[in-house]
Motif scaffolding. Structure first.
Motif, PDB file in Angstrom:
ATOM      1  N   GLY A  53     -84.128   4.048 -20.323  1.00  0.00           N
ATOM      2  CA  GLY A  53     -85.468   4.491 -19.945  1.00  0.00           C
ATOM      3  C   GLY A  53     -86.454   3.347 -19.898  1.00  0.00           C
ATOM      4  O   GLY A  53     -87.327   3.292 -19.029  1.00  0.00           O
ATOM      5  N   LEU A  54     -86.309   2.405 -20.848  1.00  0.00           N
ATOM      6  CA  LEU A  54     -87.207   1.240 -20.870  1.00  0.00           C
ATOM      7  C   LEU A  54     -87.045   0.395 -19.609  1.00  0.00           C
ATOM      8  O   LEU A  54     -88.027   0.053 -18.943  1.00  0.00           O
ATOM      9  CB  LEU A  54     -86.926   0.400 -22.121  1.00  0.00           C
ATOM     10  CG  LEU A  54     -87.839  -0.814 -22.385  1.00  0.00           C
ATOM     11  CD1 LEU A  54     -87.862  -1.145 -23.873  1.00  0.00           C
ATOM     12  CD2 LEU A  54     -87.411  -2.044 -21.599  1.00  0.00           C
ATOM     13  N   VAL A  55     -85.797   0.051 -19.286  1.00  0.00           N
ATOM     14  CA  VAL A  55     -85.542  -0.808 -18.119  1.00  0.00           C
ATOM     15  C   VAL A  55     -85.961  -0.118 -16.822  1.00  0.00           C
ATOM     16  O   VAL A  55     -86.664  -0.694 -15.983  1.00  0.00           O
ATOM     17  CB  VAL A  55     -84.053  -1.204 -18.056  1.00  0.00           C
ATOM     18  CG1 VAL A  55     -83.761  -1.996 -16.785  1.00  0.00           C
ATOM     19  CG2 VAL A  55     -83.668  -2.027 -19.285  1.00  0.00           C
ATOM     20  N   ALA A  56     -85.531   1.134 -16.670  1.00  0.00           N
ATOM     21  CA  ALA A  56     -85.873   1.868 -15.447  1.00  0.00           C
ATOM     22  C   ALA A  56     -87.379   2.080 -15.330  1.00  0.00           C
ATOM     23  O   ALA A  56     -87.958   1.942 -14.249  1.00  0.00           O
ATOM     24  CB  ALA A  56     -85.141   3.210 -15.436  1.00  0.00           C
ATOM     25  N   GLY A  57     -88.001   2.410 -16.448  1.00  0.00           N
ATOM     26  CA  GLY A  57     -89.436   2.668 -16.433  1.00  0.00           C
ATOM     27  C   GLY A  57     -90.252   1.437 -16.109  1.00  0.00           C
ATOM     28  O   GLY A  57     -91.216   1.497 -15.336  1.00  0.00           O
ATOM     29  N   ALA A  58     -89.875   0.293 -16.706  1.00  0.00           N
ATOM     30  CA  ALA A  58     -90.616  -0.947 -16.442  1.00  0.00           C
ATOM     31  C   ALA A  58     -90.527  -1.334 -14.975  1.00  0.00           C
ATOM     32  O   ALA A  58     -91.524  -1.715 -14.345  1.00  0.00           O
ATOM     33  CB  ALA A  58     -90.078  -2.071 -17.325  1.00  0.00           C
ATOM     34  N   MET A  59     -89.328  -1.237 -14.399  1.00  0.00           N
ATOM     35  CA  MET A  59     -89.164  -1.579 -12.987  1.00  0.00           C
ATOM     36  C   MET A  59     -89.883  -0.587 -12.085  1.00  0.00           C
ATOM     37  O   MET A  59     -90.471  -0.960 -11.067  1.00  0.00           O
ATOM     38  CB  MET A  59     -87.677  -1.628 -12.635  1.00  0.00           C
ATOM     39  CG  MET A  59     -86.910  -2.759 -13.323  1.00  0.00           C
ATOM     40  SD  MET A  59     -87.699  -4.380 -13.045  1.00  0.00           S
ATOM     41  CE  MET A  59     -87.616  -4.496 -11.262  1.00  0.00           C
ATOM     42  N   SER A  60     -89.835   0.684 -12.480  1.00  0.00           N
ATOM     43  CA  SER A  60     -90.527   1.704 -11.696  1.00  0.00           C
ATOM     44  C   SER A  60     -92.036   1.490 -11.716  1.00  0.00           C
ATOM     45  O   SER A  60     -92.714   1.611 -10.682  1.00  0.00           O
ATOM     46  CB  SER A  60     -90.197   3.094 -12.243  1.00  0.00           C
ATOM     47  OG  SER A  60     -90.916   4.099 -11.560  1.00  0.00           O
TER      48      SER A  60
END
Length: 229
Positions: A53-60
């Motif tokens: 969630g952290l990685v996907a959220g930051a990129m999103s």
């Protein structure tokens, strides 16, 4: 005695992106962790979900801010190009238009005309960009800055509940992550309000309310699907 006023409007661009990023980082990651934990998942699964969630959220967040602010920048540049063309084709009309703007703001016709003439002699495009279109140097769209602040603060915000999930035992995880995240959100809202010159209490309450609602709803979903599974 000299009088110096501290204005905060120049902070609007990066402050909005930074607050939005940190808020989303805390809320989305804490909610994700709480929801998965409520479904009786193992700690390894909870941590995996949190990191993803952290990685996907930051990129999103970075992509969303960049695309959104770039679109705003494109619109501003298109308006500036149109205004530049108008100044080249009919300078006197643009001067009359600017004078009318100042007159509508309260200046008498002669003074409005004089101000328009002097400002256009100094920087015609700048005067029209600022006073006709409403684009100022401080408020101009900056896509890269918005993306950087949003992704960076999202990562910081998401790391807080994720670290707690790593060290807190399973039986206490939901309560500790929820309580700490609400405290983080209240602090974030207060800091953002102070930086923006708003009321600190209101800033803290509005951020905490929506964060708490998101965590409660996600916990409910986790409970339901945990039972079904």
């Amino acid at each position: 005695m000299s009088h110096h006023e501290i204005h905060r409007s120049h902070r609007v661009g990066w402050l909005r992106a930074a607050v939005l990023g940190a808020n989303d980082g805390i809320v989305s990651t804490a909610s994700l962790i709480i929801g998965v934990a409520a479904a009786n998942a193992t700690q390894e699964s909870i941590l995996l979900a949190g990191v993803a969630g952290l990685v996907a959220g930051a990129m999103s967040m970075a992509a969303g801010e960049y695309v959104s602010v770039s679109s705003q920048s494109d619109t501003e540049n298109a308006d500036i190009t149109l205004e530049k063309r108008s100044l080249e084709n009919d300078f006197e009309f643009e001067k009359d238009e600017l004078a009318q703007i100042y007159q509508n703001r309260g200046l008498d016709p002669d003074l409005a005309r004089t101000v328009a003439e002097q400002l256009m002699a100094h920087d015609a495009l700048g005067a029209h960009t600022r006073d006709e279109i409403g684009i100022s140097e401080n408020a101009g769209a900056q896509p890269v800055q918005a993306a950087f602040f949003s992704a960076g603060t999202f990562t910081i915000g998401a790391a807080l509940p994720l670290l707690l999930a790593r060290v807190v035992p399973g039986s206490q995880l939901i309560a500790v992550v929820a309580g700490s995240s609400l405290l983080f959100l209240a602090s974030l809202g207060a800091l953002a309000a102070r930086a923006g010159g708003a009321t600190i209490l209101i800033g803290a309450i509005r951020v905490t309310f929506w964060g708490g609602l998101a965590m409660a709803l996600t916990a409910g979903v986790g409970r339901v699907f945990g039972v079904v599974a």
